[in-house]
Design an enzyme around this catalytic site. Structure first.
Site, PDB file in Angstrom:
ATOM      1  N   ARG A 525      -6.276   0.833  -9.979  1.00 33.86           N
ATOM      2  CA  ARG A 525      -6.846   1.796 -10.923  1.00 33.86           C
ATOM      3  C   ARG A 525      -6.077   1.816 -12.234  1.00 33.86           C
ATOM      4  O   ARG A 525      -6.601   2.200 -13.270  1.00 33.86           O
ATOM      5  CB  ARG A 525      -6.816   3.185 -10.285  1.00 33.86           C
ATOM      6  CG  ARG A 525      -5.407   3.678 -10.074  1.00 33.86           C
ATOM      7  CD  ARG A 525      -5.356   4.998  -9.326  1.00 33.86           C
ATOM      8  NE  ARG A 525      -3.972   5.438  -9.197  1.00 33.86           N
ATOM      9  CZ  ARG A 525      -3.126   4.976  -8.301  1.00 33.86           C
ATOM     10  NH1 ARG A 525      -3.524   4.049  -7.452  1.00 33.86           N
ATOM     11  NH2 ARG A 525      -1.885   5.422  -8.241  1.00 33.86           N
ATOM     12  N   ASP A 636       1.619   7.676  -1.764  1.00 32.02           N
ATOM     13  CA  ASP A 636       0.583   6.627  -1.783  1.00 32.02           C
ATOM     14  C   ASP A 636       1.030   5.431  -0.950  1.00 32.02           C
ATOM     15  O   ASP A 636       0.850   4.275  -1.343  1.00 32.02           O
ATOM     16  CB  ASP A 636       0.290   6.201  -3.224  1.00 32.02           C
ATOM     17  CG  ASP A 636      -1.023   5.417  -3.323  1.00 32.02           C
ATOM     18  OD1 ASP A 636      -1.852   5.531  -2.397  1.00 32.02           O
ATOM     19  OD2 ASP A 636      -1.212   4.684  -4.309  1.00 32.02           O
TER      20      ASP A 636
END
EC number: 2.7.11.18
Length: 819
Positions: A525, A636
């Site tokens: 991203r 994450d």
């Protein structure tokens, strides 16, 4: 009733002591929060001061350069008048010179003290040297030779050459577990030498390591040995005897010359002590066989020696007995140290004169590889000394250690005639019984016969055992093949540069780095990761180019830089440099080329075993433990954010700290990002996150590594999050069938809905599943690289000790019998 009224009633119903406790706890938590903030501010202040110090040093360096430039004669500087700006910097330079003078004085004092210390050590060494010079034994041990033995009848060019080799004192071979043999000739038994010179040879009974004190007087002298002419029962050098099984109760006749574990020496008074290895040597060209079965298994050091002990110098064409007669003189007692090596192709033998010489051996590489050995009862014929390289036996059929060749003491002419008439099938070979009975340990040497004798039984025996060996190799258990597998359990290598505190530069990255735009290492991203190289050093690095669209994006990038500046661990990727432009920010980081851990899971060609997963999971827990020690949450963790250092090893590095946050005790941190199948229930419910949030992700990664499946993956993201919130997962019956209960317990204690019940990173590292790696490796028929390195280190230390012992014993044997 409204919520406000309920709350007021609830507070009114509490006792006064409870209110006081809550107030005290809030006060303490506030104080703790303030202290943590003070520490963070102090750390930032220290960082700023260090940066300002670096800037001041740069200014000082530039000032010194200007001063040097002003001192240089310019085009119009004949008048020698300094400039005004140069005069302003002189006081600072004078202060620096004074400081340098003080430092030089301090260093001079230290050097003087060091000089006095060295002088004292020199005096002590001189005293020790004088003491050693007064000692005759110490002088002999240091020099390695005896002057009064020069020119003695026992010296020969061969011995002089051996002395030169001894003076070198450098080991040339790696020594593994070896037996030491000592041969001693007693002066009182020299009267028996005449019997040997007339052609007699002794036959000694077999001696084990437990019977080292056997009486040499039990030796039986048997005639039948001439003065070098081969007799009817003698074997030729090219026609060596074949080994075969010997009955346990075979009669011992005087015509036989049996010798197991002893070396046949020219003198009957010579006694050989074997411990614990067995040395098999046919004496004076005669075959030998075991007189009774040995219940103990043969050592790896069993060898067939090339000749009978030390020989006296004489004409080269004469036999051994004639050379012994030629020398005639009495020889002082000697000690022969035989070193047996199984780790290197060339063996080192301390001969009767103390030389270090290579011996002819028949190597069996499978002896050092237990995973490639066949069953104990498998029959096998060892490769003969004269066999060509292409005629080697199968690896699975070798179990016994190499045997050295035996040589006949006959003359050169007789040796050529015997070699011409020898058959290829009558070379010595080592045989073991096919049935697993008491005859497994029996070892014998059978007298070889000429082509006219017509005795092809040993050759037929080897030919008949060939299909049996092939069948044994085919029937080897699968663990034997896996025994040669070595797992690299070493820690991940550190970054190729030292840890640094990086600040964002507002220049272009192309000024110092060459970015390969066509070589994309990964993406997400944030943008893409390209491979780059530093122009000044050629260091390979990775450039993470992050697209920046708003001020919040820039703050996120700066947060990632600040977090990476605090991380210095081998399992965490390291930051090297950072650049900022109008539309993007570039982070230059450490480069690893092993690919993502996700590729290891999805690759069908790569088979992950449970021990592999243990090594991966332990390093992941070590990296997460370091993060949590520094109050940092990754938030994450997933296989895509874990890189392997190389394609085959088990070293990993955790990357992508873009979503990482600093944890503060009083700050209620909430996040709503991350990959759905790795999110913890508190993230899905938008609750407060903490250290157990990362441990949930570790549990999901471990589940995927063990099974290749995702525990919460649904057809849609909504279904996946529903599974996570309800904590609905189980162990797949097919994929978890062969896995240990420890692995299942490890995963079960991480995938818990209540975050306070999950294991921490410290508890994970102490879990039984991530420990006792050597025991797990032995159960899975594999070996760890750390164990091999430790064994190699121990073997080297043992080799050095043995080498020093052998050298000292080899020198001590040169002492005369009387002063």
């Amino acid at each position: 009733m409204s919520g406000t009224s309920k709350e007021s009633l609830g507070h009114g119903g509490l006792p006064g002591l409870g209110k006081t406790c809550l107030t005290t706890m809030d006060t303490k938590l506030n104080m703790l929060n303030e202290k943590v903030d003070q520490l963070l501010h102090f750390q930032e202040d220290v960082t700023e001061k260090l940066q300002s110090m670096c800037r001041d040093m740069g200014h000082l360096e530039r000032g010194l350069h200007r001063l040097e430039a002003s001192r240089a004669p310019g085009p119009g500087g004949a008048d020698g008048v300094p400039h005004i700006d140069t005069q302003a910097g002189w006081p600072e330079v004078l202060e620096l010179v004074r400081a340098m003078q003080q430092d030089a004085a301090q260093h001079g004092a230290r050097l003087e003290a060091l000089f006095r210390m060295v002088a004292a050590v020199d005096r002590a060494i001189a005293l020790v040297g004088a003491t050693f010079q007064k000692s005759k034994v110490a002088d002999f041990l240091m020099q390695g030779r005896v002057p009064w033995r020069r020119g003695s009848p026992g010296d020969s060019p061969e011995e002089n050459k051996e002395r030169v080799e001894e003076e070198g004192g450098k080991p040339k071979h790696v020594l593994s577990t070896s037996g030491v043999q000592s041969d001693a000739r007693e002066p009182g038994e020299e009267s028996q030498k005449a019997d040997v010179l007339e052609g007699t040879a002794e036959r000694l009974p077999p001696i084990r390591a437990s019977g080292l004190g056997a009486d040499p007087a039990q030796a039986v002298v048997s005639p039948g040995q001439g003065d070098g002419v081969p007799g009817p029962a003698q074997a030729f050098p090219g026609h060596l005897p074949l080994p075969t099984k010997v009955e346990a109760k075979a009669p011992e006749t005087p015509s036989e010359n049996l010798r197991t574990g002893l070396e046949l020496a020219p003198a009957p008074g010579r006694v050989n002590v074997v411990s614990p290895s067995l040395e098999v040597a046919p004496g004076a060209g005669q075959g030998a066989s075991s007189s009774r079965p040995d219940p103990e298994p043969l050592e790896e050091g069993t060898r067939l020696t090339p000749g009978p002990g030390p020989q006296c110098p004489g004409p080269p064409g004469l036999p051994a007995q004639a050379r012994a007669t030629h020398s005639g003189g009495e020889t002082p007692p000697r000690i022969s140290i035989h070193i047996q090596e199984m780790d290197t192709p060339g063996e080192m033998l301390m001969t009767g004169r103390g030389s270090l010489g290579p011996t002819l051996t028949t190597e069996a590489p499978a002896a050092a590889q237990p995973g490639k050995q066949g069953p104990p009862g498998t029959g096998r014929c060892l490769q003969a000394p004269g066999t060509e390289p292409g005629e080697q036996t199968p690896e699975g059929a070798r179990e016994l250690s190499p045997l050295q060749e035996s040589s006949s003491p006959g003359g050169v002419k007789a040796e050529e005639e015997q070699r011409a008439g020898a058959e290829p099938g009558t070379r010595p070979s080592l045989a073991r019984s096919d049935d697993n009975d008491h005859e497994v340990g029996a070892l014998g040497l059978q007298q070889g016969k000429s082509p006219g004798a017509g005795n092809p039984e040993p050759e037929q025996d080897c030919a008949a055992r060939a299909p049996v060996r092939a069948e044994a190799v085919r029937r080897m258990p699968p663990g034997a093949e896996a025994g040669s597998v070595v797992l690299d359990d070493s820690p991940a290598p550190p970054a190729p540069f030292e840890h640094r505190v990086v600040s964002v530069k507002e220049t272009s990255i192309s000024a110092g780095y060459e970015v390969c735009q066509h070589e994309v290492l990964g993406g997400g991203r944030f943008g893409q990761v390209h491979r780059c190289t530093e122009k000044s050093t050629g260091l390979p690095l990775a450039a993470k180019i992050i697209k920046v669209k708003s001020a919040k994006d820039r703050e996120d990038v700066k947060n990632e830089i600040n977090i990476m500046n605090q991380l210095s661990h081998v399992n965490l990727i390291q930051l090297y440099d950072a650049f900022e432009s109008k539309h993007s920010c570039t982070l230059v980081m450490e480069y690893v080329d092993g690919g993502e851990l996700f590729d290891r899971i999805t690759d069908e060609k790569y088979h992950l075993t449970e021990l592999d997963v243990v090594l991966f999971t332990r390093q992941i827990c070590e990296g997460v433990h370091y993060l949590h020690q520094h109050y940092i949450l990754h938030l994450d963790l997933k296989p895509e954010n874990i890189l392997c250092v190389n394609q085959t090893g088990h070293q990993i590095k955790i990357i992508d700290f873009g979503l990482a946050r600093r944890y503060k005790p009083r700050e209620k941190l909430k996040v709503n990002f991350g990959t759905p199948e790795f999110l913890a229930p508190e993230v899905v419910n938008y609750e407060f996150v903490s250290f157990p949030t990362d441990m949930w992700s570790v549990g999901v990664i471990t589940y995927m590594l063990l099974s290749g499946l995702s525990p919460f993956l649904g057809e849609t993201d909504a279904e996946t999050m529903n599974f996570i919130v309800n904590c609905s997962w189980d162990f797949d019956a097919d994929t978890f069938e062969g896995l240990s209960e420890e692995a299942k317990d490890f995963v079960s204690r991480l995938l818990v809905k209540e975050k306070s019940c999950r294991m921490s990173a410290t508890q994970c590292l102490k879990h039984e599943w991530l420990n006792n790696l050597p025991a797990k490796a032995s159960r899975s028929k594999t070996r760890l690289k750390s164990q091999l390195l430790l064994q190699k280190y121990i073997a080297q230390r043992k080799w050095k000790k043995h080498f020093y012992v052998v050298t000292a014993a080899n020198r001590l044997r040169k002492f005369p019998t009387s002063p």
